[in-house]
Design a protein around this motif. Sequence first.
Motif, PDB file in Angstrom:
ATOM      1  N   TYR A   1     -14.518 -32.653  26.237  1.00 44.87           N
ATOM      2  CA  TYR A   1     -15.878 -32.423  26.732  1.00 44.87           C
ATOM      3  C   TYR A   1     -16.511 -31.223  26.028  1.00 44.87           C
ATOM      4  N   ARG A   2     -15.775 -30.122  25.933  1.00 42.80           N
ATOM      5  CA  ARG A   2     -16.304 -28.916  25.291  1.00 42.80           C
ATOM      6  C   ARG A   2     -16.563 -29.143  23.812  1.00 42.80           C
ATOM      7  N   LEU A   3     -15.678 -29.866  23.161  1.00 41.45           N
ATOM      8  CA  LEU A   3     -15.875 -30.168  21.745  1.00 41.45           C
ATOM      9  C   LEU A   3     -17.105 -31.052  21.548  1.00 41.45           C
ATOM     10  N   SER A   4     -17.316 -32.012  22.419  1.00 37.33           N
ATOM     11  CA  SER A   4     -18.486 -32.892  22.316  1.00 37.33           C
ATOM     12  C   SER A   4     -19.774 -32.084  22.410  1.00 37.33           C
ATOM     13  N   ALA A   5     -19.811 -31.116  23.322  1.00 36.78           N
ATOM     14  CA  ALA A   5     -20.992 -30.263  23.463  1.00 36.78           C
ATOM     15  C   ALA A   5     -21.195 -29.393  22.220  1.00 36.78           C
ATOM     16  N   LEU A   6     -20.118 -28.872  21.677  1.00 33.92           N
ATOM     17  CA  LEU A   6     -20.217 -28.047  20.470  1.00 33.92           C
ATOM     18  C   LEU A   6     -20.740 -28.858  19.288  1.00 33.92           C
ATOM     19  N   LEU A   7     -20.310 -30.102  19.178  1.00 43.65           N
ATOM     20  CA  LEU A   7     -20.770 -30.949  18.079  1.00 43.65           C
ATOM     21  C   LEU A   7     -22.271 -31.219  18.187  1.00 43.65           C
ATOM     22  N   ASP A   8     -22.768 -31.430  19.392  1.00 41.50           N
ATOM     23  CA  ASP A   8     -24.209 -31.607  19.570  1.00 41.50           C
ATOM     24  C   ASP A   8     -24.964 -30.335  19.195  1.00 41.50           C
ATOM     25  N   ASP A   9     -24.443 -29.190  19.637  1.00 38.53           N
ATOM     26  CA  ASP A   9     -25.086 -27.915  19.305  1.00 38.53           C
ATOM     27  C   ASP A   9     -25.109 -27.684  17.801  1.00 38.53           C
ATOM     28  N   LEU A  10     -24.001 -27.991  17.144  1.00 43.70           N
ATOM     29  CA  LEU A  10     -23.927 -27.791  15.700  1.00 43.70           C
ATOM     30  C   LEU A  10     -24.875 -28.726  14.960  1.00 43.70           C
ATOM     31  N   THR A  11     -24.947 -29.954  15.402  1.00 42.08           N
ATOM     32  CA  THR A  11     -25.826 -30.929  14.754  1.00 42.08           C
ATOM     33  C   THR A  11     -27.281 -30.491  14.820  1.00 42.08           C
ATOM     34  N   ASP A  12     -27.681 -29.893  15.927  1.00 41.28           N
ATOM     35  CA  ASP A  12     -29.085 -29.523  16.133  1.00 41.28           C
ATOM     36  C   ASP A  12     -29.415 -28.097  15.705  1.00 41.28           C
ATOM     37  N   ALA A  13     -28.418 -27.297  15.376  1.00 35.30           N
ATOM     38  CA  ALA A  13     -28.656 -25.882  15.080  1.00 35.30           C
ATOM     39  C   ALA A  13     -29.545 -25.703  13.855  1.00 35.30           C
ATOM     40  N   ILE A  14     -30.434 -24.707  13.925  1.00 37.26           N
ATOM     41  CA  ILE A  14     -31.343 -24.392  12.820  1.00 37.26           C
ATOM     42  C   ILE A  14     -31.049 -23.000  12.264  1.00 37.26           C
ATOM     43  N   ASP A  15     -30.800 -22.056  13.146  1.00 37.76           N
ATOM     44  CA  ASP A  15     -30.526 -20.683  12.724  1.00 37.76           C
ATOM     45  C   ASP A  15     -29.229 -20.632  11.910  1.00 37.76           C
ATOM     46  N   PRO A  16     -29.255 -20.043  10.702  1.00 38.31           N
ATOM     47  CA  PRO A  16     -28.059 -20.018   9.834  1.00 38.31           C
ATOM     48  C   PRO A  16     -26.852 -19.347  10.485  1.00 38.31           C
ATOM     49  N   THR A  17     -27.101 -18.280  11.220  1.00 40.43           N
ATOM     50  CA  THR A  17     -25.982 -17.597  11.871  1.00 40.43           C
ATOM     51  C   THR A  17     -25.357 -18.478  12.946  1.00 40.43           C
ATOM     52  N   GLU A  18     -26.198 -19.158  13.716  1.00 39.79           N
ATOM     53  CA  GLU A  18     -25.684 -20.070  14.732  1.00 39.79           C
ATOM     54  C   GLU A  18     -24.849 -21.177  14.100  1.00 39.79           C
ATOM     55  N   VAL A  19     -25.288 -21.664  12.945  1.00 41.47           N
ATOM     56  CA  VAL A  19     -24.546 -22.728  12.268  1.00 41.47           C
ATOM     57  C   VAL A  19     -23.138 -22.253  11.907  1.00 41.47           C
ATOM     58  N   VAL A  20     -23.043 -21.056  11.343  1.00 42.85           N
ATOM     59  CA  VAL A  20     -21.740 -20.523  10.942  1.00 42.85           C
ATOM     60  C   VAL A  20     -20.826 -20.342  12.155  1.00 42.85           C
ATOM     61  N   VAL A  21     -21.383 -19.757  13.221  1.00 44.91           N
ATOM     62  CA  VAL A  21     -20.587 -19.528  14.434  1.00 44.91           C
ATOM     63  C   VAL A  21     -20.141 -20.853  15.040  1.00 44.91           C
ATOM     64  N   LEU A  22     -21.031 -21.805  15.096  1.00 50.14           N
ATOM     65  CA  LEU A  22     -20.705 -23.104  15.699  1.00 50.14           C
ATOM     66  C   LEU A  22     -19.700 -23.885  14.854  1.00 50.14           C
ATOM     67  N   MET A  23     -19.776 -23.769  13.545  1.00 53.16           N
ATOM     68  CA  MET A  23     -18.789 -24.446  12.699  1.00 53.16           C
ATOM     69  C   MET A  23     -17.391 -23.900  12.969  1.00 53.16           C
ATOM     70  N   SER A  24     -17.288 -22.595  13.112  1.00 56.29           N
ATOM     71  CA  SER A  24     -15.985 -22.000  13.416  1.00 56.29           C
ATOM     72  C   SER A  24     -15.495 -22.445  14.783  1.00 56.29           C
ATOM     73  N   ALA A  25     -16.427 -22.508  15.751  1.00 58.12           N
ATOM     74  CA  ALA A  25     -16.045 -22.921  17.102  1.00 58.12           C
ATOM     75  C   ALA A  25     -15.589 -24.376  17.124  1.00 58.12           C
ATOM     76  N   VAL A  26     -16.266 -25.238  16.363  1.00 59.20           N
ATOM     77  CA  VAL A  26     -15.876 -26.644  16.289  1.00 59.20           C
ATOM     78  C   VAL A  26     -14.499 -26.774  15.646  1.00 59.20           C
TER      79      VAL A  26
END
Length: 285
Positions: free
Chosen positions: A190-215
């Motif tokens: 469940y948590r991974l599914s939410a992270l994947l949605d967040d990563l797919t929609d992320a625009i801010d470059p820093t958020e993308v990097v953080v979310l990729m590591s979290a995924v």
Amino acid sequence: MTPSFVPPRARGLKVQRSCREAPVVVDSTVEHQSGCGHETEKGGRRGEALEVIVWAGVLRRAHDFVSARFPAADGVVLGGSSASGTTTPTSDLDLLLIGPDEMLGGRGSSLAATYEHEGQLVEVFAYTADSYRVWAGREVAEHRPVILVMLAEGVVLREAPVMAELRRWAAEVLAAGPTPDRHALDVRRYRLSALLDDLTDAIDPTEVVVLMSAVFEALAELLLLAHGRWLGSGKWLVRRLHAWDPDTARDLGEALVAGERGALVGHARRLLEPLGGPLQAGMVR
């Protein structure tokens, strides 16, 4: 303290003692003469000789540290990179100590502390035999064995009767693997599914990097647990993922390092499918 075996990168070496009674590793082709020190190598390679010197230094520092700080320790095990022969300039000494209450000097039945010895950090994990089982049990519950791995796979520097029994127990626990229940795996899915949605929609470059590591971390942990493998933290998570499936570890690692968001998301969704696919609606936490 004489180790029962030497680390993987130093296999083929044997342990002897110098005149000061500190353990010294010498190449099996070296003749150890009477008196102090040993003769020159016979055909040994320079890299191998350097490895011997480094290993001998590790043994001496561990011996001196334990003798000075924890002389009452019954059993001593060297773990981490020093034990596996993969030390770096910033590597510390990881020592697992088993002994009586007196070993801890009235500080309870367990101790996890960091010291400095000869310019090197020393991480100490000290327990009585009973408290070791308690703390190891907590690691099992979290699926992240540290002191279990140290005892089962480390280099024994000081043997004691209780150590053999504890090592057998630790090896059996590790071999059995983690046993997460279905709900625990679903929560991670469940948590991974939410992270994947967040990563797919992320625009801010820093958020993308953080979310990729979290995924990467969430996916690696889910894959390991779902396939009966223990977790690790930091570099040990990567190493355990690689030990389980080198190809998967490579694919995910390359996508993460290159910053290829689409590739990482694609790998994650593909690897999720055999585990039941994305999980969101209907999940009860």
